[in-house]
Every structure is written in structure tokens, then in C-alpha cells.
Enzyme design. Structure first.
Site, PDB file in Angstrom:
ATOM      1  N   HIS A  89      -8.461  -7.293  16.827  1.00 48.28           N
ATOM      2  CA  HIS A  89      -8.289  -7.651  14.994  1.00 48.28           C
ATOM      3  C   HIS A  89      -6.743  -7.872  14.795  1.00 48.28           C
ATOM      4  O   HIS A  89      -6.566  -7.956  13.448  1.00 48.28           O
ATOM      5  CB  HIS A  89      -8.786  -6.368  14.308  1.00 48.28           C
ATOM      6  CG  HIS A  89     -10.365  -6.177  14.334  1.00 48.28           C
ATOM      7  ND1 HIS A  89     -11.007  -6.888  13.248  1.00 48.28           N
ATOM      8  CD2 HIS A  89     -11.203  -5.824  15.165  1.00 48.28           C
ATOM      9  CE1 HIS A  89     -12.400  -6.652  13.516  1.00 48.28           C
ATOM     10  NE2 HIS A  89     -12.525  -6.098  14.684  1.00 48.28           N
ATOM     11  N   LYS A 102      -4.613  -6.592  -1.558  1.00 48.46           N
ATOM     12  CA  LYS A 102      -4.677  -6.361  -0.061  1.00 48.46           C
ATOM     13  C   LYS A 102      -4.113  -5.005   0.313  1.00 48.46           C
ATOM     14  O   LYS A 102      -3.229  -4.526  -0.490  1.00 48.46           O
ATOM     15  CB  LYS A 102      -4.328  -7.325   0.890  1.00 48.46           C
ATOM     16  CG  LYS A 102      -2.812  -8.128   0.696  1.00 48.46           C
ATOM     17  CD  LYS A 102      -2.620  -9.171   1.290  1.00 48.46           C
ATOM     18  CE  LYS A 102      -3.276 -10.416   0.751  1.00 48.46           C
ATOM     19  NZ  LYS A 102      -4.313 -11.235   1.557  1.00 48.46           N
ATOM     20  N   ARG A 103      -3.786  -4.500   1.428  1.00 50.06           N
ATOM     21  CA  ARG A 103      -3.074  -3.319   1.771  1.00 50.06           C
ATOM     22  C   ARG A 103      -1.580  -3.720   1.573  1.00 50.06           C
ATOM     23  O   ARG A 103      -1.408  -4.876   1.934  1.00 50.06           O
ATOM     24  CB  ARG A 103      -3.526  -2.827   3.198  1.00 50.06           C
ATOM     25  CG  ARG A 103      -4.539  -2.012   3.220  1.00 50.06           C
ATOM     26  CD  ARG A 103      -4.859  -0.832   2.585  1.00 50.06           C
ATOM     27  NE  ARG A 103      -3.836   0.289   3.107  1.00 50.06           N
ATOM     28  CZ  ARG A 103      -4.124   1.212   3.694  1.00 50.06           C
ATOM     29  NH1 ARG A 103      -5.279   1.526   3.878  1.00 50.06           N
ATOM     30  NH2 ARG A 103      -3.186   2.197   4.330  1.00 50.06           N
ATOM     31  N   LYS A 137     -13.372 -14.495  -0.134  1.00 51.54           N
ATOM     32  CA  LYS A 137     -13.953 -13.945  -1.291  1.00 51.54           C
ATOM     33  C   LYS A 137     -13.612 -14.606  -2.456  1.00 51.54           C
ATOM     34  O   LYS A 137     -14.271 -14.989  -3.236  1.00 51.54           O
ATOM     35  CB  LYS A 137     -13.825 -12.537  -1.426  1.00 51.54           C
ATOM     36  CG  LYS A 137     -14.508 -11.769  -0.316  1.00 51.54           C
ATOM     37  CD  LYS A 137     -14.078 -10.182  -0.110  1.00 51.54           C
ATOM     38  CE  LYS A 137     -14.349  -9.707   1.013  1.00 51.54           C
ATOM     39  NZ  LYS A 137     -13.882  -8.418   1.549  1.00 51.54           N
ATOM     40  N   LYS A 190       2.048  -9.035   5.197  1.00 52.01           N
ATOM     41  CA  LYS A 190       1.361  -9.640   4.068  1.00 52.01           C
ATOM     42  C   LYS A 190       2.467 -10.294   2.776  1.00 52.01           C
ATOM     43  O   LYS A 190       1.988 -10.764   1.982  1.00 52.01           O
ATOM     44  CB  LYS A 190       0.481  -8.650   3.436  1.00 52.01           C
ATOM     45  CG  LYS A 190      -0.547  -8.262   4.388  1.00 52.01           C
ATOM     46  CD  LYS A 190      -1.395  -7.208   3.869  1.00 52.01           C
ATOM     47  CE  LYS A 190      -2.599  -6.699   5.296  1.00 52.01           C
ATOM     48  NZ  LYS A 190      -3.580  -7.836   5.352  1.00 52.01           N
ATOM     49  N   THR A 201      -9.980 -11.772   5.183  1.00 46.93           N
ATOM     50  CA  THR A 201     -11.378 -12.125   4.437  1.00 46.93           C
ATOM     51  C   THR A 201     -11.350 -11.862   3.007  1.00 46.93           C
ATOM     52  O   THR A 201     -12.066 -12.690   2.309  1.00 46.93           O
ATOM     53  CB  THR A 201     -12.205 -10.764   4.837  1.00 46.93           C
ATOM     54  OG1 THR A 201     -12.029  -9.659   4.761  1.00 46.93           O
ATOM     55  CG2 THR A 201     -12.632 -11.183   6.319  1.00 46.93           C
TER      56      THR A 201
END
Length: 814
Positions: A350, A541-542, A653, A547, A649
Site C-alpha cells: 500500500h 485526507k490524512r 469519490k 500529501k 481513493t
């Protein structure tokens, strides 16, 4: 002016939510009252909203039970190949509405609640999220369970029943504060304890080597108590099982050898054993080598393997032959045992971030699982013999490929163990799988290329469209029918409607309604007036450096500076929302949250800016908040440094729910651009090759800082305390990181990101063109159903065939 439809009336119109037959509604009301009376022991005079939620949950659960029993009976009779999905995380969210959707009960329950004088949304809001996950990995497991049931696979999810899930995030004076998530406090109506399947799990002890074999002795035993949760497929009468293990101390725990007065302490010490399933580790993409975490990992695996073997033994094999239970010959057949292991197991990777990969210190392993360490040494020896025979004399390769890392502290490389012990290894998006083969697992790929595959992640369209965005599901169903819910590739048919004025209008209208509803929710919670005509620009998101929430911050500051410089220009209004949790021990991530809240304090209170720019930190981002935010988004921020986000993901969405994506060519963004056309996404920034080239050359942040005046201004403002006047040096650490040791090269993508954001603002001023791009994105999102992902796993790794057939409904519920 016509009276606006109530939520109830809106829902009633929706065909995809099942029919509210008179008998059905009457039965639901009867059963609701029965549960209120007999299960909750209340009457309508003293019942609370929570009582009503529980009564409804039990009523809906009743409709699962017959199907659940029938499904398991069906598997016993047919004895299909079983699929076991083992994960330390299952981020399930709420179950009530999802169950109603999958059982086509939603309209009937709505009508029943209405007739009982209750508001369905109020009741749904009483349910706690099952927050047994950190983010993407745990939510993926939940989507996979939904798809496996909907595709009729004999599948089981196995994990841990954490007493405390992911912490609740409170923002206090701009800072993240963690609160324990006591999600089981009021009980969980969806689970059933199964004490009859309790299993012992051993820890510690030592090994004894005898001529007739090895014994693991003097161990400490913990019992694994299973709790089963039903997983309903979409309208196919299949109900699979998620089995989560809870740790229990055995009755004799610590009592064998207690001395006088030690009895009380011995009973209190039972907590030590039961701590194994107490709490979810709140780290995303980070390995913290704690003993309790290794205990959790072994606990779930040992309990699950015993359960799998028990089920294998009781299953029929199409013959009347007695099942072999004599395993005494096993030691003579270890080769066969290893072959069975490899053929049975598959490994999904992952992440490529080095700090996320598990490397357990040998000493810890030795103490906790002494026999297992010996077996790992044996596996490694055989593995290295094979490597040596294929690459004679290549000592460096042997060292790189060993399961045991030497040099400093000796460690077990768990990813290497997984590859050697599995018949298939996969990444979760094409670019990620390619990176695995080219870098992290290059040696293993060269040796066993046949093992390596790609399985691009997906999301379940039941929760992430039908349930969270019924308005959009309905306007789609009006054009192409309802079958897309089972076969999302049918969204391709929407290409015929790209120029259809009525469809363009309907899609835009649904988005506007979702925005108004979310704006109302935000105004209640944050007391900030939201401009519903602004771009809803969302990054949820986290919180993690890779990120690049900081890149988003730099855009906000620059946009703010531009408005201030030329306040009379026609700026496209924006509401920027950033949400997500930071791991409690991740200092930089917590400072990023503080920076976002600080920017918001300045921007939101500047009268010159007015409603043209607002910044909101979305507190306590979780599955249930995602279900509200995502349908309301115009712009989805997917801006990780190329090569760092395995898949993502959330990106899928947003795409399915009618937002446009601004993003780098990373993770599944690459395939989203392929499916919808790159010209229909806002793609910017370095590609993987550019990042590699910059690494070779050496990334120098000050080069960008000195060359780009708007970047310099923004960074100087952060550094000088413009956003923290009371503590001018509050963000010194962040600026220092960005300038001197930024692994994720925020400044290198700043310029292109700003230009790309200008294109976003320009297009938003042309609503028709914007909405056409939205439709092209929705039409291109079919690939990203977890049904497609699971069908590929089933056929290409698990060796089972998915099916859209219904199984027979149970006799009691036709």
C-alpha cells in the site's frame, strides 16, 4: 413560489431507494414497536432519540438475519473456494443507511419513521461511526467487503475489534486535540459475539529442540473472542461476515502461582492481556515499532488461521471421505507445507514511503515469538539459497534480498517476507505497481516477474453515490436506468448526454442543492457565513507532508494577497476547506493544522476580502463527514508529489460525485486522466521522471524562493508571523523545513500549481463548460468501482469467479 420539497418528499421520489409497499411499512412499524418494548424495554413516553435509533437498527437488522444464515448455509452446501481478507483496519463508518440501501428498504423505513412521527435523518445521526481505520487503507477494506458480497464471493473480512477506534479530533484554539473514541459506549446493534469460536493465541515462552521436533513452551495465552458483523451485498440476498477478534484473558490468568494477597492483583492484571484489542494505532503511512502493535498483528493472524483451518475441516469436499485430522506426518512434509502457504497467500502493498515499511527488531521478535523467528530464519535460508543459485557470486544482491537486515540493529523486513511467502504481489494503481517493480522490489521482480501484478483501487458506488448523493444517482438513473449501480462501467453511456441541456441543468442543480445543504451544516458548526456560489475547493485526507497540504496553503495565501492588492477586480470566489487528522506524535502534521487555522483566522476576518475567500478547517474528518462534504465539492485537491501517493481513493469519490480534480500525475490520478481525458482534469506539476531528475540534480528550495516573488512573499508572511501575531515565530519550524529539508519539493510545483488554479477560476466563470467537464468525469469514473477491482482480484489472484446472480431469499422474508 412553490413550497420547497422536504427531505422526506425528496427521498420519496427516488426510485433507486426501493418501494414503500403498504405491507412492508406496516411490518416495519410493528417490529419497531416490538423492539422498543422487548429489546430496549421502553415505551414512547420515556424513549430517547437514541432508543429510537436502536429500535430502528434492530428492525433493519432483522431483515439481515435470515439472509445471513441462508448465505452461510449456501456456502456450506456448495463449498466454494473461500476468500479471507486480513486487515488491521476496517473503516466501516455507519451501517444503518448502507444496510437499508443494499436491502432496498430505505423508502419503506422512511415512510414508517414518518408515520411514527420520527425524522429519519435525526435517527441516522445517533449512530456512531465504526472508526476502526486511519484512512485510505481501512476504508478500502470496507469498500472491498461491500463489493465481495455484491459479487457473491464466499469472502470473510478478518480484523481486530478495537475498543477505541481512530481518535475524535477537536480543534481548540487552532490546535488538534485528541479525544478517545468510545464507540461501543452505548452498545453495537450490528455485531454478534461468538464465544463458541474462541481461540487461544500464544506469546513469549521459549523453544525446546528434541529429536522428534521443536516445542514452543512456557507461553502466555490470550483468548481471541470473535464478534461477527453482517456485510450485505447489493440486492442479491447475500450477507457475508466480517469477523473481528477481541482479546480476553483466560480464567486461570496469573492465578496458578499467586502468593497470599496476590489474588486481587492477579485479577486486575487481566487487563494486560486484554489491552491487545484496546486501541487502534493512529498512524497512517508510518511504522512505529511498538511491541503492542506486533502483538496485535500476530493476534489477528493466529486467531484467523485457526478459524480458517477449523472451517476447512468441517466443510464438505464433495465426497463422504473422513477429513484427515492427523498432522503428525507434517514435519516430514515441510516442503509441501511451504508450498501450500505460498499458493494460499497473496500480498497487497500500500505504500512506497520507506518510513511506512515494517522492519521489526530481532530482539523484540525473539522475545515475543521465539519459534516464529526460528521459522523465519529457515525461510530466509532457503530463500537465499535460491537467490545464490540464480545469481552466483552476487553477494550484494543476497544482502539486499535477505529477509533479515544486518547493519546496526538486526531487523526482519516484513515486506520481503510477504513477497517470498506469497504467490502474487500487487500495487494499488498502475504507476504504483510500476514503481514497485522498478525500485523498492526490483530484485524480487527480476527473480519472480510472474508474481507481480497491478490492481487499481476502487470505491463502492453504493455508499459513495447512491447513499451519499441520492440526487445525482437519480438524475443518472433517469437517463440510463439503474443497472450502473451494479455495473459502474455503464456510466460511459452518459457521453450521449454531454450536450443535453436538460441533463447539464439537472447535474448543476443537484450540485447546487448539495452545496446549500453542506453550507448550512458548516454555518451551524463554524459560525462562518459561506458563499454558496463560491468554488467549494476541498482537500480532505490524512495530514501528511507528502500529501502537501502546505502547497494548498501557499495558494490560499497567494490568492489572498492578490485580492488585497487589487480588491476591485472580479475575483472568482472560493471557499477552501481542508480536513484530516494528524497522527498524535507527528509534530509537523500538527503544525500544518495550526497553520491552516491561523490562515483562516486572518482571511475570514478581513473585510476587504469579504465572501470572496474563506478558509475552513473541517474538524474530525471521518467517513460520515466525507459523505456530506464530497457530494458538495466543486474542486478536488489531489496534489501529492508524483511517486508518493500509492493510489488514493478520495480522488475517485470526488470524481464520481461531480467535482473536477486539480492534481499531479500520481497514484490513480494518472488513470483518472486516462479515463476522462487529461484535458478534463487540471493536471499540473512534476511527473515521476522530473522528480527523479531533480533528486539527481539536488533540490534547492531557495532557488524557487528567490526567483518567484509571490512565493517569497507568502513564505515571508508565514515566517514573520503575519498569521500568528501573538507568536511571530510560531511557524519557524515549517518555514525551516520548506527551505532546507523538504523531501516533497513543495516549491518546485508552486508556479505550475498557481497557473493551474487560475485555469480553475476562469472555467468556473463558464458554468456550462464547467458542468460539461463534470459530466465527462462522471462518465469516465466507471473503472473506479471496487466491483471492478474485486473482479480482477477474484479472477487473477484468488482463482474464483464473481457472479451477479441473486441467491434465493430466505423463506421468512420474501
Amino acid at each position: 413560489m412553490s413550497k420547497p420539497l422536504s427531505d422526506y418528499d425528496k427521498r420519496k421520489q427516488i426510485s433507486v431507494r426501493g418501494l414503500a409497499g403498504v405491507d412492508n411499512v406496516s411490518d416495519l412499524k410493528t417490529n419497531f414497536n416490538r423492539h422498543l418494548h422487548f429489546t430496549l424495554v421502553k415505551d414512547r413516553n420515556v424513549a430517547t432519540k437514541r432508543d429510537y435509533y436502536f429500535a430502528l437498527a434492530h428492525t433493519v437488522r432483522d431483515h439481515l438475519v435470515g439472509r445471513w444464515i441462508r448465505t452461510q448455509q449456501h456456502y456450506y452446501e456448495k463449498d466454494p473456494k473461500r476468500v479471507y481478507y486480513l486487515s488491521l483496519e476496517f473503516y466501516m463508518g455507519r451501517a444503518l443507511q448502507n444496510t437499508m440501501v443494499n436491502l432496498a428498504l430505505e423508502n419503506a423505513c422512511d415512510e414508517a419513521a414518518y408515520q411514527l412521527g420520527l425524522d429519519m435523518e435525526d435517527l441516522e445521526d445517533m449512530e456512531e461511526d465504526a472508526g476502526l481505520g486511519n484512512g485510505g487503507l481501512g476504508r478500502l477494506a470496507a469498500c472491498f467487503l461491500d463489493s465481495m458480497a455484491s459479487l457473491g464471493l464466499a469472502a470473510y473480512g478478518y480484523g481486530i475489534r478495537y475498543e477505541f477506534g481512530i481518535f475524535n479530533q477537536k480543534i481548540v484554539s487552532g490546535w488538534q486535540v485528541e479525544e478517545a473514541d468510545d464507540w461501543l459506549r452505548y452498545g453495537n446493534p450490528w455485531e454478534k459475539a461468538r464465544p463458541e469460536y474462541m481461540r487461544p493465541v500464544h506469546f513469549y515462552g521459549r523453544t525446546e529442540h528434541h529429536p522428534d521436533g521443536v516445542k514452543w513452551v512456557d507461553t502466555q495465552v490470550v483468548l481471541a473472542l470473535p464478534y461477527d458483523t453482517p456485510v450485505p451485498g447489493y440486492r442479491n440476498n447475500v450477507v457475508n461476515t466480517m469477523r473481528l477478534w477481541s482479546a480476553k484473558a483466560p480464567c486461570e490468568f496469573n492465578l496458578k502461582d499467586f502468593n497470599v494477597g496476590g489474588y486481587i492483583q492477579a485479577v486486575l492484571d487481566r487487563n494486560l492481556a486484554e489491552n491487545i484489542s484496546r486501541v487502534l494505532y493512529p498512524n497512517d503511512n508510518f511504522f512505529e515499532g511498538k511491541e503492542l502493535r506486533l502483538k496485535q498483528e500476530y493476534f489477528v493472524v493466529a486467531a484467523t488461521l485457526q478459524d480458517i483451518i477449523r472451517r476447512f475441516k468441517v466443510s464438505k469436499f464433495g465426497s463422504r471421505e473422513v477429513v484427515r485430522t492427523d498432522f503428525t506426518c507434517l514435519p516430514k512434509k515441510v516442503g509441501r507445507a511451504w508450498d501450500v502457504t505460498v499458493k494460499t497467500c497473496a500480498y497487497t502493498n500500500h505504500t512506497v514511503l520507506p518510513e511506512a515499511l515494517e522492519r521489526w527488531p530481532i530482539d523484540l521478535f525473539q522475545t515475543l515469538l521465539p519459534r516464529h523467528l526460528e521459522i523465519i530464519y529457515e525461510i530466509n535460508q532457503r530463500h537465499l539459497e535460491r537467490v545464490a543459485s540464480l545469481y552466483p557470486g552476487d553477494m550484494e544482491r543476497l544482502q539486499r534480498m535477505s529477509l533479515i537486515e544486518e547493519g546496526g540493529m538486526k531487523r526482519v523486513n516484513m515486506a520481503h517476507l510477504c513477497i517470498v511467502g506469497s504467490h502474487a504481489v500487487n500495487g494499488v494503481a498502475q504507476i504504483h505497481s510500476d514503481i514497485l517493480k522498478a525500485t523498492v522490489f526490483k530484485d524480487f521482480y527480476e527473480m519472480d516477474p510472474h508474481k507481480f501484478q497491478n490492481k487499481t483501487n476502487g470505491i463502492t458506488p453504493r455508499r459513495w453515490l447512491v447513499m451519499c448523493n441520492p440526487g445525482l444517482a437519480e438524475v443518472i438513473a433517469e437517463r440510463i436506468g439503474e443497472d450502473f449501480i451494479r455495473d459502474l462501467s455503464q456510466l460511459r453511456k452518459l457521453h450521449s448526454f454531454v450536450d443535453d441541456d436538460a441533463f447539464i441543468r439537472d447535474v448543476a442543480k443537484v450540485k447546487q442543492e448539495n452545496k446549500l445543504k453542506f453550507a448550512t451544516h458548516l454555518e451551524e458548526q463554524y459560525k462562518v457565513k459561506i458563499n454558496p456560489n463560491s468554488i467549494f475547493d476541498i482537500q480532505v485526507k490524512r495530514i501528511h507532508e507528502y500529501k502537501r497540504q502546505l502547497l494548498n496553503c501557499l495558494h490560499i495565501i497567494t490568492y489572498y494577497n492578490r485580492i488585497k492588492k487589487d480588491p476591485n477586480k472580479q475575483w472568482t470566489p472560493r471557499t477552501v476547506m481542508i480536513g484530516g487528522k494528524a497522527a498524535p506524535g507527528y509534530h509537523t502534521a500538527k503544525m500544518i493544522i495550526r497553520l491552516v487555522t491561523a490562515i483562516g483566522e486572518v482571511v475570514n476576518n478581513d473585510p476587504v476580502v469579504g465572501d470572496r475567500l474563506k478558509v475552513i478547517f473541517l474538524e474530525n474528518y471521518r467517513v460520515t463527514l466525507a459523505e456530506k462534504a464530497i457530494p458538495a465539492a466543486d474542486l478536488s485537491e489531489q496534489i501529492s508529489t508524483a511517486g508518493t501517493e500509492a493510489s488514493g481513493t478520495g480522488n475517485m469519490k470526488f470524481m464520481l460525485n461531480g467535482a473536477l480534480t486539480i492534481g499531479t500525475m500520481d497514484g490513480a490520478n494518472v488513470e483518472m486522466a486516462e479515463e476522462a481525458g487529461e484535458e478534463n482534469l487540471f493536471i499540473f506539476g512534476m511527473r515521476v521522471e522530473d522528480v527523479e531528475a531533480l533528486d539527481k540534480k539536488g533540490y534547492n528550495a531557495s532557488e524557487y524562493y528567490n526567483r518567484i516573488p509571490e512565493l517569497k512573499l507568502a513564505v515571508d508572511q508565514i515566517a514573520a508571523g503575519f498569521f500568528s501575531t501573538k507568536q511571530p515565530d510560531l511557524f519557524k519550524g515549517i518555514v525551516d523545513m520548506l527551505m532546507h529539508h523538504d523531501r516533497f519539493k513543495v516549491f518546485a510545483d508552486y508556479e505550475d500549481y498557481m497557473k493551474c488554479q487560475e485555469k480553475v477560476s476562469a472555467l468556473y466563470k463558464k458554468p456550462r463548460e464547467w458542468t460539461k467537464k463534470v459530466i465527462l468525469n462522471i462518465a469516465g469514473s466507471g473503472k473506479f468501482s471496487s466491483d471492478r477491482t474485486i473482479s480482477q482480484y477474484a479472477r487473477e489472484i484468488w482463482g474464483v469467479e464473481p457472479s451477479l446472480e441473486k441467491i434465493a431469499a430466505p423463506d421468512d422474508l420474501k
